[in-house]
Design an enzyme around this catalytic site. Sequence first.
Site, PDB file in Angstrom:
ATOM      1  CD  GLN A 191      -3.068  -0.795   2.090  1.00  0.00           C
ATOM      2  OE1 GLN A 191      -2.538  -1.826   3.089  1.00  0.00           O
ATOM      3  NE2 GLN A 191      -3.804  -0.658   2.161  1.00  0.00           N
TER       4      GLN A 191
ATOM      5  CG  HIS B 208      -1.030  -6.011   5.270  1.00  0.00           C
ATOM      6  ND1 HIS B 208      -1.117  -5.373   6.083  1.00  0.00           N
ATOM      7  CD2 HIS B 208      -2.082  -5.796   4.385  1.00  0.00           C
ATOM      8  CE1 HIS B 208      -1.610  -4.567   6.450  1.00  0.00           C
ATOM      9  NE2 HIS B 208      -2.485  -4.970   5.669  1.00  0.00           N
TER      10      HIS B 208
ATOM     11  CE1 TYR C 152      -9.768   0.789   9.275  1.00  0.00           C
ATOM     12  CE2 TYR C 152      -8.951  -1.213   9.719  1.00  0.00           C
ATOM     13  CZ  TYR C 152      -8.563  -0.569   9.204  1.00  0.00           C
ATOM     14  OH  TYR C 152      -6.932  -0.110   8.624  1.00  0.00           O
TER      15      TYR C 152
ATOM     16  CD  GLU D 214      -4.610  -2.427   9.259  1.00  0.00           C
ATOM     17  OE1 GLU D 214      -5.692  -2.344   8.948  1.00  0.00           O
ATOM     18  OE2 GLU D 214      -3.961  -3.643   9.186  1.00  0.00           O
TER      19      GLU D 214
ATOM     20  CD1 TRP E  88      -6.728  -2.767   1.419  1.00  0.00           C
ATOM     21  CD2 TRP E  88      -5.108  -3.530  -0.317  1.00  0.00           C
ATOM     22  NE1 TRP E  88      -5.820  -3.637   2.019  1.00  0.00           N
ATOM     23  CE2 TRP E  88      -4.437  -4.146   1.189  1.00  0.00           C
ATOM     24  CE3 TRP E  88      -4.090  -4.243  -1.077  1.00  0.00           C
ATOM     25  CZ2 TRP E  88      -3.206  -4.184   1.171  1.00  0.00           C
ATOM     26  CZ3 TRP E  88      -2.360  -4.851  -1.200  1.00  0.00           C
ATOM     27  CH2 TRP E  88      -2.784  -4.493   0.108  1.00  0.00           C
TER      28      TRP E  88
HETATM   29  C1  GAL Z   1      -7.290  -3.824   6.351  1.00  0.00           C
HETATM   30  C2  GAL Z   1      -6.632  -3.939   5.946  1.00  0.00           C
HETATM   31  C3  GAL Z   1      -5.585  -2.523   5.104  1.00  0.00           C
HETATM   32  C4  GAL Z   1      -6.281  -1.533   5.612  1.00  0.00           C
HETATM   33  C5  GAL Z   1      -7.363  -1.186   6.167  1.00  0.00           C
HETATM   34  C6  GAL Z   1      -8.740   0.041   5.484  1.00  0.00           C
HETATM   35  O1  GAL Z   1      -8.470  -5.085   6.131  1.00  0.00           O
HETATM   36  O2  GAL Z   1      -5.767  -4.254   6.740  1.00  0.00           O
HETATM   37  O3  GAL Z   1      -4.249  -2.770   4.537  1.00  0.00           O
HETATM   38  O4  GAL Z   1      -6.512  -1.486   3.510  1.00  0.00           O
HETATM   39  O5  GAL Z   1      -8.305  -2.061   6.445  1.00  0.00           O
HETATM   40  O6  GAL Z   1      -9.660  -0.755   4.218  1.00  0.00           O
END
Ligand code: GAL
Length: 446
Positions: A24, A95, A283, A348, A400
């Site tokens: 990325q 990753h 998230y 994350e 992505w």
């Molecule tokens: C996760 C992934 C990251 C980033 C993030 C935000 O799934 O590990 O690389 O893309 O989501 O969408």
Amino acid sequence: MSVDIRENLFPSDFAWGAATAAYQVEGGWKAHGKGPSIWDTFCHGKGRVFEDQNGDVACNSYELWEEDLRCVNYYNKVINDLLACNITPMVTLYHFDLPQALQDRGGWKWAGIAEVFDGYAAFCFRTFGDRVKLWLTLNEPYVCAKLGHEDGLFAPGVRDPGVSLYLAGHNMLRAHARAWHSYSALFRPEQKGLISLALNSDWAEPQDPSSPQDAAATERYMAFTFGWFASPVFMTGDYPATMRSRIEARSAGQGFPAARLPEFEEGEPRVLGTADFFALNHYTSRRVRAVSPSQTLGFKGDQEAEAEMDPSWPVCGTPWLAVVPYGLRKLLNYIKDACGNPAIYITENGFAQTGPVDLNDSQRSGFYRDTLLEVCKAIHEDGVDVRGYFAWSLLDNFEWADGFSVRFGLFHVDFTHPELTRTMYLSGREYAKIIMGNGFQSTAQS
Ligand code: GAL
């Protein structure tokens, strides 16, 4: 209610960070003899990524890493200069960007990949382990299996509902377990590090809290998403019972000679207990409702659950990302109870922006503040052992299949400028302030 400000501080050794991933940010896709990865191949094909963008250059961190190091160093300076340039790295070995040469041999569906991965991991431990003490073997095996091998939305772009994802996921677990055992036996005695894998999970609640069907569907959803990888590693050594029984029964009904969910075979390295801490990528949240049984082959049919957004939840710059800070606190408690109160790093968590760039991204700042307050509550009020929090992401980067259209950075990157100029967002400054105070130093809230 009055809240003691000390409750809004994090433990004194709390790890603060920001995450990136090679494909990325690095670019340099052909630099110094590098062979293609499955994401190079995927992006160079047409119609798979937003505007056919790719990570050939991305943020060019492959060449601009010194500048990025200075960006990271900014965090150190505003905290207390303790770390100076010595950021504590937590290194992810995989990753999403599998070498294409391995995909050509079957990729994650190939049983032999576990040994190859183990050898690669051992190389990294041997080469970097004197300095790297925190390792993640795999990033989000769920996403790699589901989006890469069921939906075909991520590399390697396989669309094979209900079959390939379970095999890919299984081989990822076998690979991870081997690497953990290698580290424990051969490297840990001297290097004294810790190793885990990063598992992504939403928080899920029943669509109708009074419906037993929705409650059961929610449990299934958590079993098929979170439990798929957490159960073998942290809970039982096998996939969740509901996953196994449902897939077995459905596979038989669909005429498969064996269950589509593989078995952990005797004689293989043990999977249970192969994580020294819990690494969570989180998230968003979902509301889940039961759906009528269907014989359609696929992950969703196996689950019999439909995950939806609550209309009251705000959605940030990408349609899947409903902003639900309280969901993280609930999920942390769920992990504490389900996995025996492990040490947890949130590896994350972030907020996306699309459309015209807004450097004054107060919504993202608010998101970080609200979310970190929930993490604080999880630590102090619920006793969850959270050890660190890493924002996704340090830089706007190649998101992505969304290409460069979705921006998660604490630093804006001008992808139209030849020097890929970095500019700190307001949220970057606000996050730095939180780190500097190890939490929220404001006066008592009421
Ligand atoms: C996760 C992934 C990251 C980033 C993030 C935000 O799934 O590990 O690389 O893309 O989501 O969408």
